[in-house]
Design a protein around this motif. Structure first.
Motif, PDB file in Angstrom:
ATOM      1  N   PRO A  92     -53.353  31.743   4.410  1.00  0.00           N
ATOM      2  CA  PRO A  92     -52.790  32.912   3.730  1.00  0.00           C
ATOM      3  C   PRO A  92     -52.007  32.527   2.485  1.00  0.00           C
ATOM      4  O   PRO A  92     -51.527  31.394   2.353  1.00  0.00           O
ATOM      5  CB  PRO A  92     -51.832  33.492   4.783  1.00  0.00           C
ATOM      6  N   ARG A  93     -51.869  33.492   1.602  1.00  0.00           N
ATOM      7  CA  ARG A  93     -50.953  33.315   0.460  1.00  0.00           C
ATOM      8  C   ARG A  93     -49.589  33.893   0.811  1.00  0.00           C
ATOM      9  O   ARG A  93     -48.588  33.568   0.200  1.00  0.00           O
ATOM     10  CB  ARG A  93     -51.529  34.015  -0.769  1.00  0.00           C
ATOM     11  N   PHE A  94     -49.593  34.797   1.797  1.00  0.00           N
ATOM     12  CA  PHE A  94     -48.344  35.418   2.250  1.00  0.00           C
ATOM     13  C   PHE A  94     -48.361  35.466   3.771  1.00  0.00           C
ATOM     14  O   PHE A  94     -49.415  35.709   4.360  1.00  0.00           O
ATOM     15  CB  PHE A  94     -48.210  36.848   1.700  1.00  0.00           C
ATOM     16  N   ILE A  95     -47.193  35.257   4.383  1.00  0.00           N
ATOM     17  CA  ILE A  95     -47.125  35.410   5.838  1.00  0.00           C
ATOM     18  C   ILE A  95     -45.894  36.235   6.192  1.00  0.00           C
ATOM     19  O   ILE A  95     -44.818  36.054   5.605  1.00  0.00           O
ATOM     20  CB  ILE A  95     -47.163  34.039   6.573  1.00  0.00           C
ATOM     21  N   LEU A  96     -46.092  37.173   7.111  1.00  0.00           N
ATOM     22  CA  LEU A  96     -45.039  38.094   7.526  1.00  0.00           C
ATOM     23  C   LEU A  96     -44.639  37.687   8.944  1.00  0.00           C
ATOM     24  O   LEU A  96     -45.474  37.745   9.858  1.00  0.00           O
ATOM     25  CB  LEU A  96     -45.566  39.536   7.523  1.00  0.00           C
ATOM     26  N   LEU A  97     -43.407  37.261   9.121  1.00  0.00           N
ATOM     27  CA  LEU A  97     -42.969  36.739  10.421  1.00  0.00           C
ATOM     28  C   LEU A  97     -42.018  37.742  11.065  1.00  0.00           C
ATOM     29  O   LEU A  97     -40.947  38.036  10.512  1.00  0.00           O
ATOM     30  CB  LEU A  97     -42.251  35.396  10.239  1.00  0.00           C
ATOM     31  N   LEU A 102     -42.731  37.103  -3.298  1.00  0.00           N
ATOM     32  CA  LEU A 102     -43.280  36.201  -4.316  1.00  0.00           C
ATOM     33  C   LEU A 102     -43.828  34.943  -3.666  1.00  0.00           C
ATOM     34  O   LEU A 102     -43.295  34.475  -2.644  1.00  0.00           O
ATOM     35  CB  LEU A 102     -42.172  35.809  -5.305  1.00  0.00           C
ATOM     36  N   PRO A 103     -44.883  34.363  -4.268  1.00  0.00           N
ATOM     37  CA  PRO A 103     -45.386  33.085  -3.747  1.00  0.00           C
ATOM     38  C   PRO A 103     -44.270  32.039  -3.769  1.00  0.00           C
ATOM     39  O   PRO A 103     -43.446  32.023  -4.704  1.00  0.00           O
ATOM     40  CB  PRO A 103     -46.484  32.699  -4.749  1.00  0.00           C
ATOM     41  N   GLY A 104     -44.218  31.209  -2.733  1.00  0.00           N
ATOM     42  CA  GLY A 104     -43.234  30.129  -2.713  1.00  0.00           C
ATOM     43  C   GLY A 104     -41.809  30.596  -2.554  1.00  0.00           C
ATOM     44  O   GLY A 104     -40.871  29.893  -2.974  1.00  0.00           O
ATOM     45  N   ILE A 153     -46.551  29.351  -0.237  1.00  0.00           N
ATOM     46  CA  ILE A 153     -46.790  30.587   0.512  1.00  0.00           C
ATOM     47  C   ILE A 153     -45.551  31.479   0.397  1.00  0.00           C
ATOM     48  O   ILE A 153     -44.413  30.999   0.460  1.00  0.00           O
ATOM     49  CB  ILE A 153     -47.101  30.263   1.998  1.00  0.00           C
ATOM     50  N   GLY A 154     -45.778  32.781   0.211  1.00  0.00           N
ATOM     51  CA  GLY A 154     -44.669  33.733   0.209  1.00  0.00           C
ATOM     52  C   GLY A 154     -44.403  34.168   1.646  1.00  0.00           C
ATOM     53  O   GLY A 154     -45.327  34.516   2.364  1.00  0.00           O
ATOM     54  N   LEU A 177     -38.218  25.607  13.492  1.00  0.00           N
ATOM     55  CA  LEU A 177     -38.756  26.786  12.793  1.00  0.00           C
ATOM     56  C   LEU A 177     -38.320  26.769  11.324  1.00  0.00           C
ATOM     57  O   LEU A 177     -39.116  27.051  10.421  1.00  0.00           O
ATOM     58  CB  LEU A 177     -38.255  28.059  13.487  1.00  0.00           C
ATOM     59  N   SER A 178     -37.061  26.422  11.118  1.00  0.00           N
ATOM     60  CA  SER A 178     -36.540  26.366   9.751  1.00  0.00           C
ATOM     61  C   SER A 178     -37.329  25.338   8.918  1.00  0.00           C
ATOM     62  O   SER A 178     -37.706  25.604   7.766  1.00  0.00           O
ATOM     63  CB  SER A 178     -35.045  26.020   9.849  1.00  0.00           C
ATOM     64  N   ASP A 179     -37.615  24.177   9.514  1.00  0.00           N
ATOM     65  CA  ASP A 179     -38.409  23.145   8.806  1.00  0.00           C
ATOM     66  C   ASP A 179     -39.810  23.677   8.487  1.00  0.00           C
ATOM     67  O   ASP A 179     -40.343  23.461   7.396  1.00  0.00           O
ATOM     68  CB  ASP A 179     -38.567  21.886   9.676  1.00  0.00           C
ATOM     69  N   VAL A 180     -40.406  24.394   9.480  1.00  0.00           N
ATOM     70  CA  VAL A 180     -41.755  24.934   9.268  1.00  0.00           C
ATOM     71  C   VAL A 180     -41.745  25.922   8.102  1.00  0.00           C
ATOM     72  O   VAL A 180     -42.600  25.876   7.208  1.00  0.00           O
ATOM     73  CB  VAL A 180     -42.283  25.608  10.565  1.00  0.00           C
ATOM     74  N   ILE A 181     -40.749  26.813   8.082  1.00  0.00           N
ATOM     75  CA  ILE A 181     -40.695  27.830   7.014  1.00  0.00           C
ATOM     76  C   ILE A 181     -40.472  27.161   5.653  1.00  0.00           C
ATOM     77  O   ILE A 181     -41.085  27.550   4.653  1.00  0.00           O
ATOM     78  CB  ILE A 181     -39.611  28.884   7.330  1.00  0.00           C
ATOM     79  N   HIS A 182     -39.635  26.116   5.616  1.00  0.00           N
ATOM     80  CA  HIS A 182     -39.464  25.383   4.355  1.00  0.00           C
ATOM     81  C   HIS A 182     -40.782  24.792   3.872  1.00  0.00           C
ATOM     82  O   HIS A 182     -41.095  24.817   2.677  1.00  0.00           O
ATOM     83  CB  HIS A 182     -38.444  24.245   4.538  1.00  0.00           C
ATOM     84  N   THR A 183     -41.551  24.256   4.823  1.00  0.00           N
ATOM     85  CA  THR A 183     -42.837  23.647   4.456  1.00  0.00           C
ATOM     86  C   THR A 183     -43.784  24.705   3.891  1.00  0.00           C
ATOM     87  O   THR A 183     -44.493  24.453   2.908  1.00  0.00           O
ATOM     88  CB  THR A 183     -43.479  22.957   5.686  1.00  0.00           C
ATOM     89  N   LEU A 184     -43.768  25.904   4.509  1.00  0.00           N
ATOM     90  CA  LEU A 184     -44.630  26.982   3.999  1.00  0.00           C
ATOM     91  C   LEU A 184     -44.237  27.324   2.563  1.00  0.00           C
ATOM     92  O   LEU A 184     -45.080  27.481   1.684  1.00  0.00           O
ATOM     93  CB  LEU A 184     -44.495  28.242   4.868  1.00  0.00           C
TER      94      LEU A 184
END
Ligand SMILES: Nc1ncnc2c1ncn2[C@@H]1O[C@H](COP(=O)(O)OP(=O)(O)OP(=O)(O)O)[C@@H](O)[C@H]1O
Length: 249
Positions: free
Chosen positions: A168-173, A25-27, A200-201, A188-195
């Motif tokens: 992107p609307r979605f990113i697969l890491l 899901l987005p976000g 972004i999903g 990395l955790s801060d970056v993912i929170h920002t996404l």
């Protein structure tokens, strides 16, 4: 929303993914965990178009994208990173990120080769946006360094910045925390929170379960290609089968 509906992937006699369904899901940060060989990377490869499905469907906002090639998925807003960063080694950090934006280019090859004014304008816009992303992800000081001269963590963050360049609307890491130090995992955790905050999903494949349970909204666990548990981090962490096949191992 991305919906994975009852998908299977067989390699000869091996069912690498066996009737798995999930949604992104987005976000939202969705974790995908499981032992080695459980099918996590195979799932990412199907979502990003590198593998064809044996059966089932992948839908994007209700539209079946199961057969769309890689570049088209990038254009509709599905980005990914790889377990081993796949960068252009002799290009600078900036140029690697600019290349990430190209799926959105409206200029054809000929216009690019001829250097038409609209190409130059587009290039300037891509560069400005790429530079913002590079600063934002903490690589500003190495923006003009060649990618092969970066350390491991810098290469991992560069991969994420390159994925973000295509808006992107979605990113697969795929295992972004692999080989990172504690401080780098915090970043990395801060970056993912920002996404997530940007709507972004995120699908996060990761063996660092502390990180997964801390930052994910939902977690899916695979074992030998099958989904064995899906739920909140607390539900998944407490599940006896997840503990038996993965967490307790
Ligand atoms: N291209 C391929 N050809 C044949 N078998 C494959 C291929 N890709 C994956 N597999 C098999 O599919 C199964 C799932 O592999 P996959 O790499 O998806 O697992 P994973 O959960 O990502 O593992 P890891 O945590 O080690 O990265 C394994 O048995 C693997 O050997």
């Amino acid at each position: 929303m991305i919906e994975v509906v009852d998908i299977c992937k067989r390699f000869g006699g091996i069912a690498a993914i066996d009737h798995v369904s999930l949604s992104i899901l987005p976000g939202e940060v969705h974790g995908l965990i499981g032992p080695n060989g459980s099918g996590k990377t195979t799932m990412l490869n199907m979502l990003s178009g590198y593998y064809e499905l044996t059966s089932g469907a992948i839908r994007h906002d209700g539209v079946d994208i199961s057969r769309l090639p890689v570049q088209h998925r990038a254009r509709i807003g599905v980005a990914r990173t790889f377990q081993k960063p796949r960068l252009m080694p002799t290009l600078s950090v900036l140029d690697n990120v600019v290349l990430g934006a190209w799926p959105h280019s409206t200029s054809g090859f000929l216009a690019t080769a001829l250097g038409l004014p609209k190409v130059n304008k587009e290039d300037r816009e891509f560069r400005a946006y790429a530079a913002e992303l590079i600063h934002g992800i903490g690589l500003g000081s190495v923006m003009h360094r060649r990618a092969n001269l970066l350390d491991h963590a810098e290469q991992r963050f560069l991969e994420i910045a390159r994925g973000l360049a295509m808006r992107p609307r979605f990113i697969l890491l795929d295992e972004p925390a692999g080989g990172l130090t504690g401080n780098e995992i915090e970043h990395l955790s801060d970056v993912i929170h920002t996404l997530r905050d940007a709507g972004i999903g995120v699908l996060l494949v990761e063996h660092h379960t502390d990180l997964v349970f801390r930052i994910c909204d939902r977690v899916t666990t695979l074992n030998t290609g099958k989904m064995i548990k899906h739920g909140t981090p607390d539900e998944v962490r407490a599940d006896p089968e997840v503990i038996r096949v993965y967490l307790g191992a």
